[in-house]
Design an enzyme around this catalytic site. Structure first.
Site, PDB file in Angstrom:
ATOM      1  N   GLU A 178       0.818  -1.221   0.000  1.00  0.00           N
ATOM      2  CA  GLU A 178       0.000   0.000   0.000  1.00  0.00           C
ATOM      3  C   GLU A 178       0.851   1.270   0.000  1.00  0.00           C
ATOM      4  O   GLU A 178       1.327   1.701   1.045  1.00  0.00           O
ATOM      5  CB  GLU A 178      -0.936   0.026   1.223  1.00  0.00           C
ATOM      6  CG  GLU A 178      -1.795   1.292   1.234  1.00  0.00           C
ATOM      7  CD  GLU A 178      -2.772   1.388   2.401  1.00  0.00           C
ATOM      8  OE1 GLU A 178      -2.784   0.498   3.261  1.00  0.00           O
ATOM      9  OE2 GLU A 178      -3.517   2.379   2.438  1.00  0.00           O
ATOM     10  N   LYS A 220      -2.429  -1.819  -3.278  1.00  0.00           N
ATOM     11  CA  LYS A 220      -3.493  -0.973  -2.716  1.00  0.00           C
ATOM     12  C   LYS A 220      -3.046   0.476  -2.820  1.00  0.00           C
ATOM     13  O   LYS A 220      -2.385   0.998  -1.921  1.00  0.00           O
ATOM     14  CB  LYS A 220      -3.746  -1.374  -1.251  1.00  0.00           C
ATOM     15  CG  LYS A 220      -4.680  -0.418  -0.524  1.00  0.00           C
ATOM     16  CD  LYS A 220      -5.207  -0.994   0.773  1.00  0.00           C
ATOM     17  CE  LYS A 220      -6.021   0.042   1.509  1.00  0.00           C
ATOM     18  NZ  LYS A 220      -6.836  -0.511   2.566  1.00  0.00           N
TER      19      LYS A 220
HETATM   20  P1  13P Z   1      -9.255   4.468   3.728  1.00  0.00           P
HETATM   21  O1  13P Z   1     -10.082   3.765   2.670  1.00  0.00           O
HETATM   22  O2  13P Z   1     -10.094   5.094   4.801  1.00  0.00           O
HETATM   23  O3  13P Z   1      -8.230   5.379   3.133  1.00  0.00           O
HETATM   24  O4  13P Z   1      -8.462   3.341   4.523  1.00  0.00           O
HETATM   25  C1  13P Z   1      -7.836   2.352   3.835  1.00  0.00           C
HETATM   26  C2  13P Z   1      -6.650   1.897   4.598  1.00  0.00           C
HETATM   27  O5  13P Z   1      -6.532   0.741   4.901  1.00  0.00           O
HETATM   28  C3  13P Z   1      -5.594   2.882   4.928  1.00  0.00           C
HETATM   29  O6  13P Z   1      -4.446   2.209   5.328  1.00  0.00           O
END
Ligand code: 13P
Length: 341
Positions: A178, A220
């Site tokens: 991510e 992500k």
């Molecule tokens: P959000 O969709 O609220 O941005 O959160 C996703 C997430 O896992 C952030 O690390």
């Protein structure tokens, strides 16, 4: 089963058409902030009750293929005493775990951030796996400014994500990689595109250096958007086109699934943007889906208000957003669907 078979089986269960991931991995300070917005104390029992509400919501397994949990949640139970990861697994939803230890400043750099948590990661993953986790998540964060993120920040963050992903795959845990380029600031959509492209290039080079198998990971990322204080708002179609232009340049076709974070977008915006990507740009090599935290949970918290008598209504709110995002994954969402429960 070999480790490769195990990783492949997890990917196949997670990357399904019409389904996405629920991010319910808020750390203690973050859940306290979310609960404060509805005047609820973030006690251990309230956190447990809230996660149990989410994970037992009827029907969500039709639209949710995986849930990211916070460490404490793995050992908590639903109201009937069943461990929460087991509640998910029984419904065909893959339990996952956020494994990073949060972010801080990158030493000797003015504005770059770095995420902690590599020390002892392999040992922690062995324990999490015993508790039912089959995938993990690690988030690196990039602030946009005129002179940052810097080349050093991009390289250091990429190295962290790749080392984390390699440790996960070695343990038979699918890594969610991510990188979040933040929406904060007044930058243009073009600047967000430029930064996101540089960030992805750095990450995929590092993943390659560390022998990470791209077929066995999930990306992500953020969508490409103007900063939230930028004067001009972008339409979903523009966001979809700008996002996919960057992704076609940087994300190898071997990556099976891209599950976007919502990053502060409203629930409706997050759904509409995902839909535009799937409706306007068919034929991308990856599944394009969601891994939303706030965009799935905002309406749930509002409906719940910390009260047992509101649990059913809160679960309906989750089911609705999961269903609409499932439709967006198929490119079949329409704004008019917001009016029906
Ligand atoms: P959000 O969709 O609220 O941005 O959160 C996703 C997430 O896992 C952030 O690390």
């Amino acid at each position: 089963m070999t480790i490769a078979d195990e990783l492949q089986a997890t990917i196949e269960q997670m990357a399904q058409r019409g389904k996405g991931i629920l991010a319910a991995d808020e750390s203690q300070p973050t859940i306290a902030k979310r609960f404060a917005s509805i005047g609820v104390e973030a006690s251990a029992e309230n956190c447990r009750a809230y996660r149990a509400l989410l994970f037992t919501a009827p029907g969500i397994e039709d639209y949710i293929s995986g849930v990211i949990e916070f460490e404490d949640t793995l050992a908590q139970t639903a109201d009937d005493g069943t461990l929460l990861p087991k509640v998910l697994a029984r419904r065909g939803i893959v339990p996952g775990i956020k494994v990073d230890k949060g972010k801080g400043p990158l030493a000797l750099s003015t504005c770059d951030l770095i995420t902690y948590g590599l020390d002892g990661l392999a040992e922690r993953l062995i324990e999490y796996k015993k508790q039912g986790a089959r995938f993990a998540k690690w988030r690196e964060v990039y602030k946009i400014g005129e002179h940052f993120p810097t080349a050093l920040g991009i390289a250091a963050n990429a190295e962290m994500l790749a080392r984390y992903a390699a440790v996960c795959q070695e343990q038979g845990i699918v890594p969610i990689v991510e990188p979040e380029v933040l929406i904060d600031g007044d930058h243009s959509m073009a600047r967000c595109a430029e930064v996101t492209e540089a960030v992805h290039k750095g990450i995929f080079h590092a993943l390659h250096r560390h022998h990470v198998v791209l077929e066995h990971m999930i990306l992500k990322p953020n969508m490409v958007l103007p900063g939230k204080d930028h004067l001009v708002r972008a339409r979903s179609e523009e966001i979809a086109a700008a996002t996919l232009r960057v992704f076609r340049r940087t994300v190898p076709a071997a990556v099976p699934s891209i599950n976007f974070l919502s990053g502060g977008l409203s629930p409706e915006e997050a759904t509409a943007n995902l839909n535009a990507m799937n409706a306007d740009c068919p034929g991308t090599p990856w599944l394009l889906s969601f891994s939303y935290g706030r965009a799935l949970q905002q309406t749930v918290l509002q409906a719940w208000q910390g009260k047992a008598e509101n649990v059913a209504a809160a679960q309906q709110a989750l089911l609705k957003r999961a269903r609409l995002n499932g439709a967006a994954q198929r490119g079949e969402y329409q704004a008019a669907m917001e009016s029906f429960n």
